[in-house]
Motif scaffolding. Structure first.
Motif, PDB file in Angstrom:
ATOM      1  N   ILE A 156      -0.710  -2.925  -7.688  1.00 20.06           N
ATOM      2  CA  ILE A 156      -0.731  -1.532  -7.187  1.00 20.06           C
ATOM      3  C   ILE A 156       0.000  -0.570  -8.118  1.00 20.06           C
ATOM      4  O   ILE A 156       0.002   0.631  -7.878  1.00 20.06           O
ATOM      5  N   LEU A 157       0.642  -1.091  -9.159  1.00 21.96           N
ATOM      6  CA  LEU A 157       1.442  -0.213 -10.012  1.00 21.96           C
ATOM      7  C   LEU A 157       0.690   0.142 -11.290  1.00 21.96           C
ATOM      8  O   LEU A 157       0.110  -0.712 -11.953  1.00 21.96           O
ATOM      9  N   SER A 158       0.739   1.411 -11.635  1.00 24.24           N
ATOM     10  CA  SER A 158       0.143   1.849 -12.896  1.00 24.24           C
ATOM     11  C   SER A 158       1.173   1.669 -14.010  1.00 24.24           C
ATOM     12  O   SER A 158       2.373   1.569 -13.761  1.00 24.24           O
TER      13      SER A 158
ATOM     14  N   LEU B  14       3.673 -12.699  -4.491  1.00 25.44           N
ATOM     15  CA  LEU B  14       4.283 -11.406  -4.165  1.00 25.44           C
ATOM     16  C   LEU B  14       4.337 -10.510  -5.402  1.00 25.44           C
ATOM     17  O   LEU B  14       3.937  -9.340  -5.362  1.00 25.44           O
ATOM     18  N   LEU B  15       4.820 -11.057  -6.511  1.00 27.21           N
ATOM     19  CA  LEU B  15       4.915 -10.261  -7.746  1.00 27.21           C
ATOM     20  C   LEU B  15       3.534  -9.810  -8.218  1.00 27.21           C
ATOM     21  O   LEU B  15       3.370  -8.686  -8.716  1.00 27.21           O
TER      22      LEU B  15
ATOM     23  N   GLU C  71       0.839  -1.210   0.000  1.00 26.08           N
ATOM     24  CA  GLU C  71       0.000   0.000   0.000  1.00 26.08           C
ATOM     25  C   GLU C  71       0.872   1.257   0.000  1.00 26.08           C
ATOM     26  O   GLU C  71       0.601   2.220  -0.732  1.00 26.08           O
ATOM     27  N   ALA C  72       1.930   1.261   0.814  1.00 26.15           N
ATOM     28  CA  ALA C  72       2.836   2.422   0.853  1.00 26.15           C
ATOM     29  C   ALA C  72       3.541   2.609  -0.483  1.00 26.15           C
ATOM     30  O   ALA C  72       3.737   3.739  -0.948  1.00 26.15           O
ATOM     31  N   ALA C  73       3.930   1.497  -1.129  1.00 28.54           N
ATOM     32  CA  ALA C  73       4.575   1.590  -2.442  1.00 28.54           C
ATOM     33  C   ALA C  73       3.627   2.204  -3.471  1.00 28.54           C
ATOM     34  O   ALA C  73       4.061   2.954  -4.359  1.00 28.54           O
ATOM     35  N   GLY C  74       2.345   1.910  -3.346  1.00 26.72           N
ATOM     36  CA  GLY C  74       1.356   2.522  -4.233  1.00 26.72           C
ATOM     37  C   GLY C  74       1.310   4.029  -4.072  1.00 26.72           C
ATOM     38  O   GLY C  74       1.231   4.780  -5.050  1.00 26.72           O
ATOM     39  N   LYS C  75       1.388   4.509  -2.838  1.00 26.98           N
ATOM     40  CA  LYS C  75       1.416   5.964  -2.584  1.00 26.98           C
ATOM     41  C   LYS C  75       2.648   6.593  -3.220  1.00 26.98           C
ATOM     42  O   LYS C  75       2.583   7.666  -3.828  1.00 26.98           O
ATOM     43  N   VAL C  76       3.792   5.921  -3.041  1.00 24.00           N
ATOM     44  CA  VAL C  76       5.054   6.442  -3.575  1.00 24.00           C
ATOM     45  C   VAL C  76       4.991   6.530  -5.103  1.00 24.00           C
ATOM     46  O   VAL C  76       5.416   7.514  -5.710  1.00 24.00           O
TER      47      VAL C  76
END
Length: 340
Positions: free
Chosen positions: A255-257, A248-249, A216-221
């Motif tokens: 979450i990545l665009s 995991l992948l 979730e934090a990686a999505g914000k970043v």
């Protein structure tokens, strides 16, 4: 996950800096145990009679000091120099190499003279330009848990946003990233997350956020436009490892665009250990289930002259084939920086 120290030691000279004075005042109001010391390199007074107790008490101790040595260490292969913003980590990962390098009481340390540290970074940048100079901010620490106190990451990211020939990168397992989301980074900071399977995190990465919280934090970043990276480490071969690393992948993919994928990097590090590290781990975690049977590994000399136990050639080939193929499938525009 918020880090709150049980005790805070202040180097006396740190109180001459605005940040040191501010933190001293704040911790005094919170009734946290405080002690003044002469040097952040010579800390006494952390309790702990057994190695396990000493380790735990060290992890609950923060030291506020002045960074006097402004000669930066090299940091291959990830950067040209280490950028010393903090030392140690609030997490208690059983396999961590810092368990070996930071001594029996691995207290967290922050520095109040961030402006002097960044001025030194500027000198290194000037010396090497027009080449780009890369700095690693997490070589001996995870700076996120202490960011609430130091503010160093925010200042550093802003600083590198103004540097035409300087770049910054750091890695974290922690998720308190909101204060960094509106910094003018100019894409000059690579924000990386250390991730692993749910099983590995639950078994070995104590006092750290869950995989779903990190994702979730990686999505914000990613939404804030930072170049993003993931370190998958340590990659451990265990029953169902392929299925769980694939899961995991998939979670990262979700979450990545598409926009950030072309800047995405992966660093892949298989589990390894030294004889010294194994002894230290067994002192702190006598019931550990970490796979550390020497006979099942290959002995290999490292770049610093000591030997380590790594996976045999056949298993390394399996790991390499799996991650190379699956990352190419899920993130075709990404780059694998290295697999060791």
């Amino acid at each position: 996950m918020f880090f709150k120290p049980k005790r805070v030691f202040f180097e006396q000279d740190a109180l001459k800096y605005p940040l040191g004075e501010k933190l001293y005042r704040e911790f005094k109001q919170q009734a946290v145990e405080i002690k003044l010391i002469g040097s952040h390199n010579r800390v006494t007074g952390i309790p702990g009679k057994t190695p396990r107790e000493a380790y735990r008490e060290g992890k609950n101790t923060m030291v506020v000091g002045v960074r006097r040595t402004l000669k930066f260490e090299s940091c291959k292969p990830s950067a040209h120099y280490q950028l010393p913003l903090a030392t140690s980590c609030a997490g208690m990962c059983e396999y961590c190499y810092l368990n070996t390098t930071l001594g029996k009481k691995p207290y967290l340390r922050i520095y109040v003279n961030i402006e002097e540290i960044l001025n030194q970074a500027k000198k290194y940048i000037e010396e090497r330009k027009p080449e780009i100079t890369f700095f690693e901010g997490a070589a001996t620490s995870d700076p996120i848990p202490v960011e609430k106190y130091s503010g160093s990451l925010k200042k550093t990211i802003h600083f590198f946003g103004t540097q035409e020939y300087g770049r910054f990168r750091f890695v974290t397992k922690f998720t308190d990233v909101d204060s960094l989301m509106n910094v003018d980074h100019n894409k000059h900071t690579r924000f990386r997350f250390s991730v692993n399977t749910d099983d590995i995190i639950k078994r070995y990465e104590h006092r750290t956020p869950s995989l779903s919280q990190r994702v979730e934090a990686a999505g914000k970043v990613a939404k804030s436009g930072y170049p993003l990276g993931f370190i998958i480490a340590p990659i451990i071969i265990y029953p169902n490892w392929r299925r769980e690393y694939l899961d995991l992948l998939q979670k990262l993919k979700n979450i990545l665009s598409n926009g950030c994928e072309k800047e995405l990097t992966f660093e892949l590090i298989t589990h390894r250990f030294t004889a010294r590290a194994k002894n230290n781990i067994l002192d702190i975690y006598p019931d550990t289930e970490l796979p550390m049977i020497e006979e099942e590994r290959k002995f290999k000399y490292g770049q610093f002259g000591y030997g380590k136990y790594v996976y045999p050639k056949e298993q390394m080939a399996e790991v390499k084939a799996f991650f190379t193929e699956r990352i190419a499938e899920y993130f075709p525009k990404s780059k694998i920086d290295y697999l060791v």
